[in-house]
Motif scaffolding. Structure first.
Motif, PDB file in Angstrom:
ATOM      1  N   ALA A   1      78.068  28.124  79.578  1.00 58.66           N
ATOM      2  CA  ALA A   1      76.587  27.594  80.394  1.00 58.66           C
ATOM      3  C   ALA A   1      77.219  26.407  81.475  1.00 58.66           C
ATOM      4  CB  ALA A   1      75.635  27.807  79.122  1.00 58.66           C
ATOM      5  N   LYS A   2      75.694  26.597  81.994  1.00 57.01           N
ATOM      6  CA  LYS A   2      76.293  25.735  83.485  1.00 57.01           C
ATOM      7  C   LYS A   2      76.080  24.486  82.731  1.00 57.01           C
ATOM      8  CE  LYS A   2      74.921  24.478  87.650  1.00 57.01           C
ATOM      9  NZ  LYS A   2      73.325  24.697  89.347  1.00 57.01           N
ATOM     10  N   GLU A   3      74.979  24.220  81.967  1.00 59.78           N
ATOM     11  CA  GLU A   3      74.571  23.299  81.049  1.00 59.78           C
ATOM     12  C   GLU A   3      75.618  22.227  80.600  1.00 59.78           C
ATOM     13  OE1 GLU A   3      72.784  25.979  81.289  1.00 59.78           O
ATOM     14  OE2 GLU A   3      71.447  25.648  83.020  1.00 59.78           O
ATOM     15  N   GLU A   4      76.375  23.207  79.352  1.00 57.26           N
ATOM     16  CA  GLU A   4      77.313  22.442  78.823  1.00 57.26           C
ATOM     17  C   GLU A   4      78.109  21.824  79.737  1.00 57.26           C
ATOM     18  OE1 GLU A   4      77.165  25.630  75.028  1.00 57.26           O
ATOM     19  OE2 GLU A   4      77.460  26.825  76.796  1.00 57.26           O
ATOM     20  N   LEU A   5      78.591  22.415  80.824  1.00 55.77           N
ATOM     21  CA  LEU A   5      79.743  21.347  81.416  1.00 55.77           C
ATOM     22  C   LEU A   5      79.047  20.276  81.931  1.00 55.77           C
ATOM     23  CD1 LEU A   5      80.053  24.581  84.582  1.00 55.77           C
ATOM     24  CD2 LEU A   5      81.691  24.234  82.546  1.00 55.77           C
ATOM     25  N   SER A   6      80.564  18.813  81.828  1.00 51.87           N
ATOM     26  CA  SER A   6      80.258  17.983  82.049  1.00 51.87           C
ATOM     27  C   SER A   6      80.211  17.367  84.046  1.00 51.87           C
ATOM     28  CB  SER A   6      81.394  17.271  81.376  1.00 51.87           C
ATOM     29  OG  SER A   6      82.500  17.476  82.168  1.00 51.87           O
TER      30      SER A   6
ATOM     31  N   ASP B   1      81.793  16.326  85.925  1.00 48.45           N
ATOM     32  CA  ASP B   1      82.812  16.232  86.680  1.00 48.45           C
ATOM     33  C   ASP B   1      83.676  17.987  86.901  1.00 48.45           C
ATOM     34  OD1 ASP B   1      83.203  13.387  86.358  1.00 48.45           O
ATOM     35  OD2 ASP B   1      84.311  13.241  84.003  1.00 48.45           O
ATOM     36  N   PHE B   2      82.892  18.665  85.791  1.00 46.51           N
ATOM     37  CA  PHE B   2      83.692  20.286  85.644  1.00 46.51           C
ATOM     38  C   PHE B   2      82.356  20.800  86.533  1.00 46.51           C
ATOM     39  CE2 PHE B   2      85.974  18.274  82.547  1.00 46.51           C
ATOM     40  CZ  PHE B   2      87.231  18.684  83.158  1.00 46.51           C
ATOM     41  N   GLN B   3      81.311  20.696  86.945  1.00 47.11           N
ATOM     42  CA  GLN B   3      80.012  21.210  87.377  1.00 47.11           C
ATOM     43  C   GLN B   3      80.658  21.920  88.390  1.00 47.11           C
ATOM     44  OE1 GLN B   3      76.712  21.542  87.361  1.00 47.11           O
ATOM     45  NE2 GLN B   3      77.905  20.990  84.897  1.00 47.11           N
ATOM     46  N   GLU B   4      81.902  21.697  90.106  1.00 47.15           N
ATOM     47  CA  GLU B   4      82.621  22.592  90.815  1.00 47.15           C
ATOM     48  C   GLU B   4      82.992  23.400  90.542  1.00 47.15           C
ATOM     49  OE1 GLU B   4      84.947  20.156  92.791  1.00 47.15           O
ATOM     50  OE2 GLU B   4      86.799  20.339  91.275  1.00 47.15           O
ATOM     51  N   LEU B   5      83.710  23.854  89.596  1.00 48.25           N
ATOM     52  CA  LEU B   5      84.019  25.383  88.126  1.00 48.25           C
ATOM     53  C   LEU B   5      82.745  26.539  88.141  1.00 48.25           C
ATOM     54  CD1 LEU B   5      86.683  23.480  86.464  1.00 48.25           C
ATOM     55  CD2 LEU B   5      87.213  24.822  88.202  1.00 48.25           C
ATOM     56  N   TRP B   6      81.733  25.431  87.997  1.00 47.59           N
ATOM     57  CA  TRP B   6      80.210  27.019  88.036  1.00 47.59           C
ATOM     58  C   TRP B   6      80.281  28.506  88.945  1.00 47.59           C
ATOM     59  CZ3 TRP B   6      78.123  29.087  84.139  1.00 47.59           C
ATOM     60  CH2 TRP B   6      76.979  29.685  84.228  1.00 47.59           C
ATOM     61  N   PRO B   7      80.528  27.552  89.981  1.00 51.39           N
ATOM     62  CA  PRO B   7      80.745  29.643  90.563  1.00 51.39           C
ATOM     63  C   PRO B   7      81.802  30.094  90.513  1.00 51.39           C
ATOM     64  CG  PRO B   7      80.255  27.210  92.167  1.00 51.39           C
ATOM     65  CD  PRO B   7      81.023  26.496  90.844  1.00 51.39           C
ATOM     66  N   PHE B   8      83.083  29.469  89.678  1.00 53.18           N
ATOM     67  CA  PHE B   8      84.531  29.783  89.304  1.00 53.18           C
ATOM     68  C   PHE B   8      83.673  30.635  88.354  1.00 53.18           C
ATOM     69  CE2 PHE B   8      86.046  27.086  92.665  1.00 53.18           C
ATOM     70  CZ  PHE B   8      86.656  28.081  93.357  1.00 53.18           C
ATOM     71  N   ILE B   9      83.533  30.328  87.896  1.00 54.99           N
ATOM     72  CA  ILE B   9      82.683  30.988  86.399  1.00 54.99           C
ATOM     73  C   ILE B   9      81.143  31.711  86.419  1.00 54.99           C
ATOM     74  CG2 ILE B   9      81.385  30.266  84.470  1.00 54.99           C
ATOM     75  CD1 ILE B   9      82.964  27.928  84.011  1.00 54.99           C
TER      76      ILE B   9
ATOM     77  N   VAL C   1      81.535  33.662  88.976  1.00 49.91           N
ATOM     78  CA  VAL C   1      82.755  35.223  89.524  1.00 49.91           C
ATOM     79  C   VAL C   1      83.591  35.427  88.202  1.00 49.91           C
ATOM     80  CG1 VAL C   1      84.609  35.743  90.676  1.00 49.91           C
ATOM     81  CG2 VAL C   1      82.678  34.133  92.083  1.00 49.91           C
ATOM     82  N   LEU C   2      84.106  34.844  87.264  1.00 42.82           N
ATOM     83  CA  LEU C   2      85.010  35.857  86.738  1.00 42.82           C
ATOM     84  C   LEU C   2      83.752  36.326  85.641  1.00 42.82           C
ATOM     85  CD1 LEU C   2      86.485  32.267  85.669  1.00 42.82           C
ATOM     86  CD2 LEU C   2      88.043  34.696  86.733  1.00 42.82           C
ATOM     87  N   ASN C   3      82.372  35.567  85.477  1.00 45.73           N
ATOM     88  CA  ASN C   3      81.552  36.467  84.539  1.00 45.73           C
ATOM     89  C   ASN C   3      81.115  37.238  85.297  1.00 45.73           C
ATOM     90  OD1 ASN C   3      82.870  34.960  82.857  1.00 45.73           O
ATOM     91  ND2 ASN C   3      80.671  33.388  82.344  1.00 45.73           N
ATOM     92  N   GLY C   4      81.486  37.873  86.472  1.00 44.87           N
ATOM     93  CA  GLY C   4      81.010  38.862  87.107  1.00 44.87           C
ATOM     94  C   GLY C   4      79.258  39.012  87.834  1.00 44.87           C
TER      95      GLY C   4
END
Length: 385
Positions: free
Chosen positions: A193-198, A200-208, A210-213
């Motif tokens: 989940a977004k809250e579980e990302l540190s 430093d990795f928040q910029e990956l959330w938009p890709f997640i 998209v990956l999750n549809g």
């Protein structure tokens, strides 16, 4: 106040393209409550005489930069973040200026819903949003806050960063690698989940996302080989792709059809402002339609002014597209492709009362727009005389 419109020709743009001659449309609490002929409505309902007029759903432009792009002055341009090529955390809602005159231009053309956001300077530019063109606060106008991760292939990111700022990407290969790297970095975290990302990795959330549809990847691409690259990246990561512009898409009919992706076409009523636009043609919508590929027609405002969205669709009719499909491409089909057809896109009971009132068919040369309604409230009114 509830309103009944009396006597207009109602182009519902429903699945059967039903047209009700001299029909009535009843609006209650901002929704279409009844549609037909000689409707009985509650006492106290405001009556609007619309005999001789044509009513259509409010128009929808699902590729614009309304309210965020510089027009006249540069100090309002918040569409492209030039500081770096990879900016997935940019959000349209943080840059949209609701009082920008482009929203007034939209309602002057009968456009009641737009998708807007980042331009095409960056291989990954940010998150787009879909909103109504008038009425209320930003939150009240939003239909979808996060409607897609916007990226761009081709000349724009190369010219901005490679040629102007002398840094990556210089080449189409580098543009694609920047987009691909976002997904590669996100893949190990796609189940978080977004809250579980540190941080430093928040910029990956938009890709997640998209990956999750939960939202599509929206890639700007003009040239046929850029379209092929977009299809290849989407296939590699198994993500939903929406092709934006697809100028040479008519050369890639088989590949687009096989991939089963949707397309937004345009703007084809402008000069070739860059080399990769030299093969632009208004024949493209008719060719897509013959192949059964769903598409919407767009203005890319301000590159074609948004008040001419209906003219863009009419231009496609001149080159073989049926009038019904052209009207759907800026109403019902656009809504379906944007994931908002439960709210807007056709004149049907239960949908938002977003309406355009015309002096005749919207594609006729002499037709003028009389009024635009959003959620049943008048957003624009003109004396057609």
């Amino acid at each position: 106040m509830n309103t009944v419109f009396r006597g207009a020709d109602l182009y519902t743009v429903d699945a059967d393209f039903t047209v009700i001659q001299s029909g009535d449309l009843y609006v209650a609490n901002g929704k279409i409550s009844a549609i037909g002929r000689h409707l009985n409505v509650p006492a106290g309902t405001k009556e609007v005489e619309a005999k001789g007029m044509v009513m259509t759903p409010g128009l929808i432009d699902i590729h614009t930069h309304v309210g965020i792009w510089a027009e006249v002055t540069e100090d309002v341009n918040d569409a492209n973040e030039y500081s770096e090529p990879f900016t997935p955390l940019m959000e349209a809602t943080d840059g949209i200026h609701l009082d920008h005159f482009s929203f007034q231009d939209a309602v002057r053309g009968g456009v009641t819903t737009v998708q807007t956001g980042a331009g095409s300077a960056n291989p990954i530019g940010g998150i787009w949003s879909i909103l109504k063109t008038a009425g209320g606060t930003l939150e009240e106008r939003l239909l979808i806050k996060r409607s897609g991760l916007k990226g761009a292939l081709g000349e724009n990111p190369k010219n901005v960063f490679g040629q102007t700022y002398r840094k990556k990407p210089f080449t189409r290969m580098a543009v694609a690698s920047i987009i691909r790297n976002g997904f590669l970095k996100a893949l190990p975290y796609r189940h978080l989940a977004k809250e579980e990302l540190s941080v430093d990795f928040q910029e990956l959330w938009p890709f997640i996302e998209v990956l999750n549809g939960s939202m599509p990847l929206r890639l700007h691409c003009h040239r046929a080989d850029d379209i092929a690259t977009a299809l290849r990246i989407a296939d590699e990561f198994g993500v939903k792709l929406h092709l934006e512009h697809a100028t040479e898409g008519y050369m890639m009919i088989d590949a687009i059809q096989k991939a089963g992706v949707a397309v937004t076409l345009g703007p084809f009523m402008m000069s070739a402002s860059k080399y990769e636009l030299r093969n632009s043609t208004p024949k493209s919508p008719a060719l897509m339609d013959e192949a059964g590929i769903p598409f919407a027609i767009m203005t890319d405002h301000p590159f074609t002014p948004i008040q001419y969205l209906s003219v863009c669709a009419a231009e496609a009719v001149k080159y073989g597209l049926s009038s019904e499909t052209a009207l759907a491409s800026i109403t019902r089909t656009a809504a379906e492709l944007a994931g908002i057809s439960n709210r807007v896109g056709s004149l049907e009971v239960g949908k938002d009362a977003d309406l355009a009132v015309w002096t005749g068919h919207p594609f006729a040369t002499k037709t003028k727009l009389c009024a635009t309604y959003i959620n049943g409230s008048c957003a624009y009114h003109s004396n057609p005389q």
